[in-house]
Write a protein that holds these residues in place. Structure first.
Motif, PDB file in Angstrom:
ATOM      1  N   ARG A 163     116.243  45.323  41.481  1.00  0.00           N
ATOM      2  CA  ARG A 163     116.982  44.882  42.673  1.00  0.00           C
ATOM      3  C   ARG A 163     117.923  45.973  43.142  1.00  0.00           C
ATOM      4  NH1 ARG A 163     120.335  39.558  42.111  1.00  0.00           N
ATOM      5  NH2 ARG A 163     121.059  40.398  44.065  1.00  0.00           N
ATOM      6  N   GLN A 190     131.396  43.022  35.840  1.00  0.00           N
ATOM      7  CA  GLN A 190     131.026  41.693  36.330  1.00  0.00           C
ATOM      8  C   GLN A 190     129.812  41.826  37.226  1.00  0.00           C
ATOM      9  OE1 GLN A 190     134.299  39.184  37.779  1.00  0.00           O
ATOM     10  NE2 GLN A 190     133.107  38.852  39.635  1.00  0.00           N
ATOM     11  N   ILE A 191     128.937  40.824  37.182  1.00  0.00           N
ATOM     12  CA  ILE A 191     127.748  40.800  38.030  1.00  0.00           C
ATOM     13  C   ILE A 191     127.871  39.602  38.954  1.00  0.00           C
ATOM     14  CG2 ILE A 191     125.235  40.649  38.084  1.00  0.00           C
ATOM     15  CD1 ILE A 191     125.272  41.742  35.168  1.00  0.00           C
ATOM     16  N   ASP A 192     127.988  39.865  40.255  1.00  0.00           N
ATOM     17  CA  ASP A 192     128.035  38.810  41.256  1.00  0.00           C
ATOM     18  C   ASP A 192     126.653  38.677  41.891  1.00  0.00           C
ATOM     19  OD1 ASP A 192     130.697  38.385  40.729  1.00  0.00           O
ATOM     20  OD2 ASP A 192     131.420  39.534  42.466  1.00  0.00           O
ATOM     21  N   HIS A 193     126.556  37.827  42.916  1.00  0.00           N
ATOM     22  CA  HIS A 193     125.266  37.577  43.568  1.00  0.00           C
ATOM     23  C   HIS A 193     124.641  38.866  44.121  1.00  0.00           C
ATOM     24  CE1 HIS A 193     122.139  35.430  45.651  1.00  0.00           C
ATOM     25  NE2 HIS A 193     122.526  35.939  46.811  1.00  0.00           N
ATOM     26  N   GLN A 194     125.442  39.703  44.797  1.00  0.00           N
ATOM     27  CA  GLN A 194     124.910  40.935  45.382  1.00  0.00           C
ATOM     28  C   GLN A 194     125.691  42.176  44.956  1.00  0.00           C
ATOM     29  OE1 GLN A 194     125.228  40.080  49.554  1.00  0.00           O
ATOM     30  NE2 GLN A 194     123.146  39.267  49.652  1.00  0.00           N
ATOM     31  N   TRP A 235     121.705  46.644  44.534  1.00  0.00           N
ATOM     32  CA  TRP A 235     123.011  46.013  44.441  1.00  0.00           C
ATOM     33  C   TRP A 235     124.045  46.852  45.182  1.00  0.00           C
ATOM     34  CZ3 TRP A 235     123.467  41.644  41.157  1.00  0.00           C
ATOM     35  CH2 TRP A 235     122.396  41.422  40.305  1.00  0.00           C
ATOM     36  N   ARG A 256     138.295  36.795  36.498  1.00  0.00           N
ATOM     37  CA  ARG A 256     137.322  37.090  37.541  1.00  0.00           C
ATOM     38  C   ARG A 256     137.806  38.247  38.406  1.00  0.00           C
ATOM     39  NH1 ARG A 256     136.312  35.367  42.644  1.00  0.00           N
ATOM     40  NH2 ARG A 256     134.147  35.116  43.199  1.00  0.00           N
TER      41      ARG A 256
END
Length: 181
Positions: free
Chosen positions: A90, A18-22, A92, A107
């Motif tokens: 970026r 999963q890729i979240d905001h940070q 992470w 999730r």
């Protein structure tokens, strides 16, 4: 000729659940299972077009790439000493996804690692929606009776009478046994 003799070189990758905001929820380093040539396979991974199997770590488990948000070539994900990774220009934070969550389709939520060993964050299944549906304040519907589900006896049966009847029957049996012996 040597390639034909020894086979193709394996393409190592990282499985991102999963890729979240940070945060990247990172499963494990693995090997891609494919009949594609390595260069074509790397292009497919970088373009998010790969749909085959991923052999997870040293476990021997092969999972379909559709279970993951991304399958990234090993060289595209650089880790630093602070537990961060650099990917797609970026930095992470990394949350390690435990093996029992690799096939979870819901999730994930990152929380601090309670062991303080390894990555700073650990992923776990988000069960908040299940908790909301299982409201503990509402009374159960109807009347609740606690007993064995497959009980053969009627719960209203008088047990004392049944015990006395059984004892009389045993006494009669013993009497007949002595008589006919």
């Amino acid at each position: 000729m040597l390639r034909r003799l020894f086979g193709k070189r394996p393409v190592h990758c990282w499985a991102i659940k999963q890729i979240d905001h940070q945060v990247l929820h990172l499963c494990s380093r693995g090997k891609v299972e494919s009949t594609l040539k390595p260069d074509a396979l790397l292009r497919a991974l970088r373009d998010d077009r790969f749909g085959g199997g991923v052999r997870m770590g040293d476990s021997g488990i092969v999972l379909n790439a559709q279970l993951f948000e991304a399958v990234v070539p090993e060289a595209d994900l650089q880790q630093d000493d602070e537990g961060m990774v650099r990917w797609r220009g970026r930095r992470w934070m990394v949350a390690q996804v435990p093996q029992h969550s690799w096939t979870w389709t819901g999730r994930l939520v990152a929380s601090p690692n309670p062991l303080n060993v390894g990555p700073r964050l650990v992923s776990h299944e988000d069960t908040s929606m299940i908790r909301k549906r299982a409201d503990g304040h509402s009374p159960p519907p109807g009347r609740v009776v606690f007993r064995a589900q497959d009980a053969l006896e009627d719960p209203t049966k008088d047990l004392r009478e049944a015990i006395e009847r059984s004892q009389r029957s045993r006494a009669q049996f013993r009497h007949r046994e002595r008589e006919f012996g």
